[in-house]
Design a protein around this motif. Structure first.
Motif: not given
Length: 149
Positions: A8-9, A119-123, A140-145
């Motif tokens: 996980l990142l 894989a990428l998934e937006e939180v 426009r700020r994003k976070a994803a796992r």
């Protein structure tokens, strides 16, 4: 995580959010599955919960448990809050164990779950607000796992 680790990142383009996520004051537990080579001494693993000093470096409490053993290879579950650079590898080396695989499976409330490699998934912003007190998302700020390998 280093080049020889996987799992996980959390990714973001928001520097303030990144700093808040990594601060020890959140006391978020980072949980790992660790494959080690060598003879695992369960008493020494349990003693890590009291904190330890190896090579003059003080490490905080580490919860470590033996999950399975096959020959000289064992799988451990390791949980910590501090997260110093290469901490798990250094502590395991001090216990005469060589880490051959290190997988982060959780970072605070964020879980690896069934997310596939690369894989990428937006939180969702709602989740971030619930997990990080006082968090307000900027446009426009994003976070994803994500999963790295």
């Amino acid at each position: 995580m280093d080049l020889n680790s996987e799992g996980l990142l959390l990714l973001t383009n928001d520097g303030a959010l990144a700093r808040r996520l990594e601060l020890p004051s959140h006391q978020w537990v980072r949980r790992y599955r660790v494959r080690v080579f060598g003879l695992v001494d369960e008493k020494r693993l349990a003693a890590l919960a009291e904190g330890s000093v190896f090579d003059g470096v003080r490490y905080g409490a580490i919860q470590a448990g033996l999950d399975s053993r096959r020959g000289d290879n064992s799988w451990l579950t390791v949980s910590l809050q501090e997260g110093k650079n290469r901490e798990i590898r250094r502590v395991m080396a001090a216990l005469n164990l060589h880490v051959s695989r290190l997988i982060r499976v959780a970072y605070g409330p964020f879980q690896l779950g069934t997310l596939q490699k690369r894989a990428l998934e937006e939180v969702p912003i709602k989740t971030l607000r619930e997990q990080i007190g006082g968090f307000e998302a900027a446009p426009r700020r994003k976070a994803a796992r994500s999963v790295a390998r």
